[in-house]
Design a protein around this motif. Structure first.
Motif, PDB file in Angstrom:
ATOM      1  N   LEU B 131       0.830  -1.204   0.000  1.00  0.00           N
ATOM      2  CA  LEU B 131       0.000   0.000   0.000  1.00  0.00           C
ATOM      3  C   LEU B 131       0.861   1.249   0.000  1.00  0.00           C
ATOM      4  O   LEU B 131       0.584   2.218  -0.707  1.00  0.00           O
ATOM      5  CB  LEU B 131      -0.933  -0.009   1.218  1.00  0.00           C
ATOM      6  CG  LEU B 131      -2.027  -1.065   1.159  1.00  0.00           C
ATOM      7  CD1 LEU B 131      -2.845  -1.064   2.442  1.00  0.00           C
ATOM      8  CD2 LEU B 131      -2.935  -0.820  -0.032  1.00  0.00           C
ATOM      9  N   ALA B 135       0.922   4.176  -2.721  1.00  0.00           N
ATOM     10  CA  ALA B 135       0.692   5.555  -2.297  1.00  0.00           C
ATOM     11  C   ALA B 135       1.836   6.466  -2.736  1.00  0.00           C
ATOM     12  O   ALA B 135       1.669   7.671  -2.868  1.00  0.00           O
ATOM     13  CB  ALA B 135       0.518   5.614  -0.785  1.00  0.00           C
ATOM     14  N   GLN B 136       2.999   5.858  -2.944  1.00  0.00           N
ATOM     15  CA  GLN B 136       4.157   6.615  -3.413  1.00  0.00           C
ATOM     16  C   GLN B 136       3.926   7.084  -4.846  1.00  0.00           C
ATOM     17  O   GLN B 136       4.217   8.219  -5.186  1.00  0.00           O
ATOM     18  CB  GLN B 136       5.395   5.694  -3.385  1.00  0.00           C
ATOM     19  CG  GLN B 136       6.648   6.377  -2.914  1.00  0.00           C
ATOM     20  CD  GLN B 136       6.608   6.551  -1.396  1.00  0.00           C
ATOM     21  OE1 GLN B 136       6.115   5.670  -0.698  1.00  0.00           O
ATOM     22  NE2 GLN B 136       7.114   7.678  -0.920  1.00  0.00           N
ATOM     23  N   ASN B 139      -1.939   9.104  -6.075  1.00  0.00           N
ATOM     24  CA  ASN B 139      -2.704   9.642  -4.956  1.00  0.00           C
ATOM     25  C   ASN B 139      -3.659   8.593  -4.426  1.00  0.00           C
ATOM     26  O   ASN B 139      -4.479   8.059  -5.177  1.00  0.00           O
ATOM     27  CB  ASN B 139      -3.481  10.868  -5.409  1.00  0.00           C
ATOM     28  CG  ASN B 139      -2.556  11.970  -5.867  1.00  0.00           C
ATOM     29  OD1 ASN B 139      -1.691  12.405  -5.127  1.00  0.00           O
ATOM     30  ND2 ASN B 139      -2.727  12.398  -7.111  1.00  0.00           N
ATOM     31  N   VAL B 140      -3.555   8.324  -3.163  1.00  0.00           N
ATOM     32  CA  VAL B 140      -4.370   7.270  -2.580  1.00  0.00           C
ATOM     33  C   VAL B 140      -5.079   7.768  -1.321  1.00  0.00           C
ATOM     34  O   VAL B 140      -4.497   8.492  -0.523  1.00  0.00           O
ATOM     35  CB  VAL B 140      -3.499   6.052  -2.210  1.00  0.00           C
ATOM     36  CG1 VAL B 140      -4.288   5.056  -1.378  1.00  0.00           C
ATOM     37  CG2 VAL B 140      -2.947   5.389  -3.451  1.00  0.00           C
ATOM     38  N   LEU B 142      -7.278   5.861   1.732  1.00  0.00           N
ATOM     39  CA  LEU B 142      -7.704   4.577   2.268  1.00  0.00           C
ATOM     40  C   LEU B 142      -9.043   4.725   2.988  1.00  0.00           C
ATOM     41  O   LEU B 142      -9.322   5.752   3.600  1.00  0.00           O
ATOM     42  CB  LEU B 142      -6.658   4.100   3.281  1.00  0.00           C
ATOM     43  CG  LEU B 142      -5.569   3.110   2.876  1.00  0.00           C
ATOM     44  CD1 LEU B 142      -5.309   3.102   1.396  1.00  0.00           C
ATOM     45  CD2 LEU B 142      -4.293   3.368   3.652  1.00  0.00           C
ATOM     46  N   VAL B 150      -0.544   7.815   5.001  1.00  0.00           N
ATOM     47  CA  VAL B 150      -1.486   7.787   3.886  1.00  0.00           C
ATOM     48  C   VAL B 150      -2.837   8.326   4.366  1.00  0.00           C
ATOM     49  O   VAL B 150      -3.348   7.868   5.383  1.00  0.00           O
ATOM     50  CB  VAL B 150      -1.672   6.354   3.347  1.00  0.00           C
ATOM     51  CG1 VAL B 150      -2.617   6.355   2.161  1.00  0.00           C
ATOM     52  CG2 VAL B 150      -0.336   5.744   2.979  1.00  0.00           C
TER      53      VAL B 150
END
Lengths: 334, 334
Positions: B131, B135-136, B139-140, B142, B150
DNA sequence: GTGAAAGCGCTAACAT
DNA sequence: ATGTTAGCGCTTTCAC
């Protein structure tokens, strides 16, 4: 910054067009260079930009899926089928939920249409004209709805209803009530046709109990009227309605199946969890989603109207007998 | 052929760039010309080609939503929330269902990432490292999972569990069993922490019954072990499990709530349809979806890590008391 | 305030 | 079999 096709070309020491070919038409490029290109692409973690590709090919690799209400377990099943099949062909799926709003539906469809190669409209609530208009402008496949000239996958409503009636008749029922779905529902209209045909063939009295929301609450609302018909069995528009009906019957102390038998349609997961578990006509929901994608893909590959017009798949339901129709050789009046 | 920006420009008698401005930066263009452009666009039914725009702006106007299993009614609710909010901002939603497969999940995420401005990962099953890696690159946001750094929207698991325990304690329960969810479930792990805290504070014995699939069948499987703990009440990982448990208890002739009380989590629609209806902790599922979109939109507008890192929303659950905890001032042993 | 020109990343003729 | 050229529809400098 993600790697572009030019980056790959530079690294592989070839021209951009060669990279393009090596990746989308491998057959047409020399094995050695192809390998070099692939290695370079690999090393850079190159992923083609689909938007750019779409700009020139006119194909986005995306499809749109529109459903009336994800809260009705019927639709998630169809969605899963669509997803699974789409993924196999490396197609991404836009999903839109219209909240059962026919107007919103058309708006959403129009918006989506610009960004996809084609649309799957599941149980659309829009008018036939609106659907035809949409089908004119973009590739459309209908699920659970039939409109002249538009490819569709539907369920064999008549056959399903025949199975339900045959089952009930075998158990001795002769007075059967039908709890209808929304007035605008295509499937509701077609189910009743099948019911009348089967009822006639079997000497069964069919009693219509009007139109109700395709929900648990709709079933609650319908229960008393269904009982009042004096029927010994009830067939409902869908399982959700049947389950609501079951709840109301229980509250009134009417025993299922001893006093009244109940049959649903769909076979949603919930139907085996009720007490009594619900006899129902299982519709191949995921399969429908899958076939819809295949139909759409076929349309995209060959947009020739002559081949496509009227293309359709009909899926057959399967009677699932559970406790809500028990064994009632001598069905008592409630 | 849909109208292009050039068509509009020609009809309005201006240059393409003016049309572009009139439509995306209306403030910067003369009111008169703006009106002319808008009229022309209207007349041609012009819709900007988002792919072309995305090619240059780097923004697609699309987001991706990944869920483990649409067949679990929890997720369609979240999806609806996401949809509704996304639509307001004219953002389209790609949906992917991973079938509870952590590996497939990562693959899908990677594939989707290329075509969207950002991703919403709901209850992801992937490892923390995976994850973080995702996310790196993109754009994430959760949902129902916390990973350091994150952005996320989560539910207040501890608070929810406290409410459940408080309710049961008030009814006289002192031995309470917990039916856990999947071993890899973040929320399961956090719920049990809340449970232990609440149990300690209230002098309650908490009995863990292991890990089960987050499904009806998982609940069926858990029931016997839950009973064997000698607890007078059971709290389950989610409603689906609770409903399966209810079914098995009924089959065994164990009365709920007289012999055993049951509490679920989620408040899915089905929970008010069971017999007895299920006491549960309602999670604001749609709201979670909505906020996730807002968070993601915020991230897109300001990708500054300092502002974003750790951005999160916590939503609180609400105890919904129904018949499965009845009134048991003197809870009997089964 | 508006137009001309350049180019996002890719593919498709057209040459070679 | 490979490279060159042009351009998909749009936004965005940069001039004016």
């Amino acid at each position: 910054m993600p790697a572009t096709l030019r980056d790959v070309a530079r690294l592989a020491g070839v021209s951009p067009s060669t990279v393009s070919r090596a990746l989308s038409t491998p057959a047409v490029v020399n094995a050695a260079t192809r390998a070099r290109v692939q290695a370079a692409a690999e090393r850079l973690g190159y992923q083609p930009n689909r938007a750019a590709r779409g700009l020139i090919t006119g194909r986005t690799g995306n499809i749109g899926l529109v459903v009336p209400d994800l809260a009705n377990p019927f639709f998630p099943s169809v969605v899963k089928g669509v997803q699974a099949r789409a993924r196999q062909s490396d197609v991404a799926v836009f999903l839109a939920d219209t909240d059962e709003d026919a107007v919103e539906e058309v708006v959403l469809v129009r918006a989506l249409a610009k960004q996809v190669d084609g649309l799957i409209l599941c149980s659309p609530r829009a008018s036939e004209e609106d659907l035809l208009a949409v089908a004119q402008e973009t590739n459309v496949v209908l699920v659970n709805r039939l409109v002249e000239g538009v490819p569709a996958v539907t369920f064999d409503n008549e056959g399903g209803m025949r199975q339900a009636i045959a089952h009930l008749v075998a158990l001795g029922h002769r007075r059967i009530a039908w709890v209808g779905g929304p007035r605008t529902s295509w499937s509701s209209a077609h189910r009743i046709i099948g019911l009348y045909a089967a009822a006639n063939d079997n000497g069964v009295d069919l009693l219509e109990v009007g139109h109700f929301a395709p929900t648990y609450d709709g079933g609650m609302a319908a229960a008393d009227q269904a009982v009042a018909t004096g029927a010994t069995a009830v067939v409902t528009y869908n399982d959700l309605v049947a389950i609501g009906l079951l709840a109301r019957l229980h509250a009134r102390g009417i025993s299922v199946p001893d006093d009244l038998s109940v049959v649903g349609i769909d076979d949603i997961a919930m139907s085996r969890m009720t007490r009594p578990a619900l006899t129902t006509v299982r519709l191949p929901k995921q399969k429908a989603g899958q076939i819809a994608v295949e139909l759409l893909l076929a349309v995209l590959d060959d947009p020739d109207p002559d081949t496509i017009i009227g293309t359709r798949g009909t899926l057959h339901g399967e009677l699932i007998v559970r406790d809500s129709t028990g064994v009632a050789s001598d069905p008592a009046r409630p």
